[in-house]
Design an enzyme around this catalytic site. Sequence first.
Site, mmCIF file in Angstrom:
data_model
loop_
_atom_site.group_PDB
_atom_site.id
_atom_site.type_symbol
_atom_site.label_atom_id
_atom_site.label_comp_id
_atom_site.label_asym_id
_atom_site.label_seq_id
_atom_site.Cartn_x
_atom_site.Cartn_y
_atom_site.Cartn_z
ATOM 1 N N HIS A 198 40.645 39.789 38.127
ATOM 2 C CA HIS A 198 41.476 39.342 39.252
ATOM 3 C C HIS A 198 42.800 38.822 38.700
ATOM 4 C CE1 HIS A 198 41.699 37.408 43.460
ATOM 5 N NE2 HIS A 198 42.896 37.271 42.894
ATOM 6 N N HIS A 239 47.302 38.691 39.270
ATOM 7 C CA HIS A 239 48.564 38.960 39.978
ATOM 8 C C HIS A 239 49.671 39.166 38.952
ATOM 9 C CE1 HIS A 239 46.970 37.739 43.943
ATOM 10 N NE2 HIS A 239 46.216 36.937 43.211
ATOM 11 N N HIS A 241 39.138 38.073 49.774
ATOM 12 C CA HIS A 241 39.652 36.699 49.782
ATOM 13 C C HIS A 241 38.892 35.996 50.908
ATOM 14 C CE1 HIS A 241 42.794 33.516 49.179
ATOM 15 N NE2 HIS A 241 42.224 33.152 50.320
ATOM 16 N N LYS A 243 41.473 45.426 48.429
ATOM 17 C CA LYS A 243 41.495 43.971 48.562
ATOM 18 C C LYS A 243 41.635 43.588 50.028
ATOM 19 C CE LYS A 243 41.686 39.631 47.430
ATOM 20 N NZ LYS A 243 42.603 38.888 46.597
ATOM 21 N N HIS A 279 37.265 34.674 43.492
ATOM 22 C CA HIS A 279 37.541 33.259 43.192
ATOM 23 C C HIS A 279 36.699 32.280 44.029
ATOM 24 C CE1 HIS A 279 40.127 34.133 46.587
ATOM 25 N NE2 HIS A 279 41.086 34.641 45.849
ATOM 26 N N ASP A 326 42.623 35.008 38.445
ATOM 27 C CA ASP A 326 43.532 34.781 39.573
ATOM 28 C C ASP A 326 44.839 34.168 39.090
ATOM 29 O OD1 ASP A 326 44.413 34.954 42.167
ATOM 30 O OD2 ASP A 326 43.414 33.133 42.850
HETATM 31 O O1 DOR Z 1 46.609 30.754 44.933
HETATM 32 C C1 DOR Z 1 46.724 31.922 45.220
HETATM 33 N N1 DOR Z 1 47.799 32.635 44.831
HETATM 34 N N2 DOR Z 1 45.773 32.509 45.945
HETATM 35 C C2 DOR Z 1 45.905 33.748 46.408
HETATM 36 O O2 DOR Z 1 45.025 34.213 47.066
HETATM 37 C C3 DOR Z 1 47.146 34.514 46.168
HETATM 38 C C4 DOR Z 1 47.843 34.050 44.978
HETATM 39 C C5 DOR Z 1 49.256 34.569 44.864
HETATM 40 O O3 DOR Z 1 49.465 35.763 45.030
HETATM 41 O O4 DOR Z 1 50.151 33.782 44.570
HETATM 42 ZN ZN ZN Z 2 44.395 36.204 43.810
#
Ligand code: DOR
Ligand code: ZN
Length: 344
Positions: free
Chosen positions: A13, A15, A136, A99, A174, A247
Amino acid sequence: MQTITITKPDDFHLHLRDGAALESVVNHTAAQFARAIIMPNLKPPVVTTELALEYRDRILASVNKQYDFEPLMTLYLTDNTSAEEIKTAAESKLIKALKYYPAGATTNSDQGVTDFKKTYAALEAMMKHGMPLLVHGEVTNDDVDIFDREAVFIDKVLTPLAKDFPELKIVLEHITTKAGVDFVLSAKENIAATITPQHILLNRNDLFKGGLRPHNYCLPILKAEQDRKAVQQAAISGNAKFFLGTDSAPHERKNKETGCGCAGIFSAHIGIEIYAEAFDETGAIDKLEAFASHYGADFYGLPRNADQITLIKEELSIPETIAFGDSVLVPFRTGETCAWQLKK
Ligand code: DOR
Ligand code: ZN
């Protein structure tokens, strides 16, 4: 000095953002992990196979040549995702999952799902193609307390959805609560969960220690101590349903330190090292390898990595900031230390 050598881990997971931000962060992950599941919540979101494959090319172009890193792509599920799109995604072999963001739940989720029943044609196709659904798991209704959103989602959305699609592979992303752990434990083998470092190590007091701590703000939000303990126990339990997903979610400092700050904790700079600390702290370092390097790959039907990494129990200093595009971000453990580090 204590050292451990484990199969090279994967991050299920992550970003990475796009453009200059992507270039700033991707090599933190590529330095530690062989593969990562890439979240599709870009602006605009990654809703088609074509967009995902273009994004994949941009990711690969940003990875330093010294690293062998494979981005595992995902699509962003919407009310309108068609069965045809799922088929195209599955046939590409490069799209590994979809997702599910409930609309409005978190960063760039506006085009997410408004009603889970609207996704049933897509879910049917996913079940047929063996494509996992990454969830999510939070409801967004204003009348539900923010600390209850995961439990209510499990009750109102995930339980009926899992019943209607009994063979669908689902990852509850998460997880943050005992309710989440219990749900996954009581479900069949096709339902698993990822666990972040912050949800093992921190509880909601860490949002307010000596003042407001925006860099500990993520979604789902940190929970009470009994929930943190349940998540920690799940991570170190040796149960194959629980695996690593950082995450790591970078945001520019000014978008965190403001009147209405973004959710997200950046942890990729210590992606595996912070889990080594967390596992070692509870005397469970022997459980790290399977959690970080075996169970996720097994769940996704991917081969386990052939390479290995070595971790050393030696204090690593964390910088206060890390470059992020033409600005900076404030990383997890800013200005502090991590008890373990990767042997270079
Ligand atoms: O804290 C988070 N940040 N939770 C999420 O689900 C998305 C993520 C983000 O893309 O910044
Ligand atoms: Zn995430």
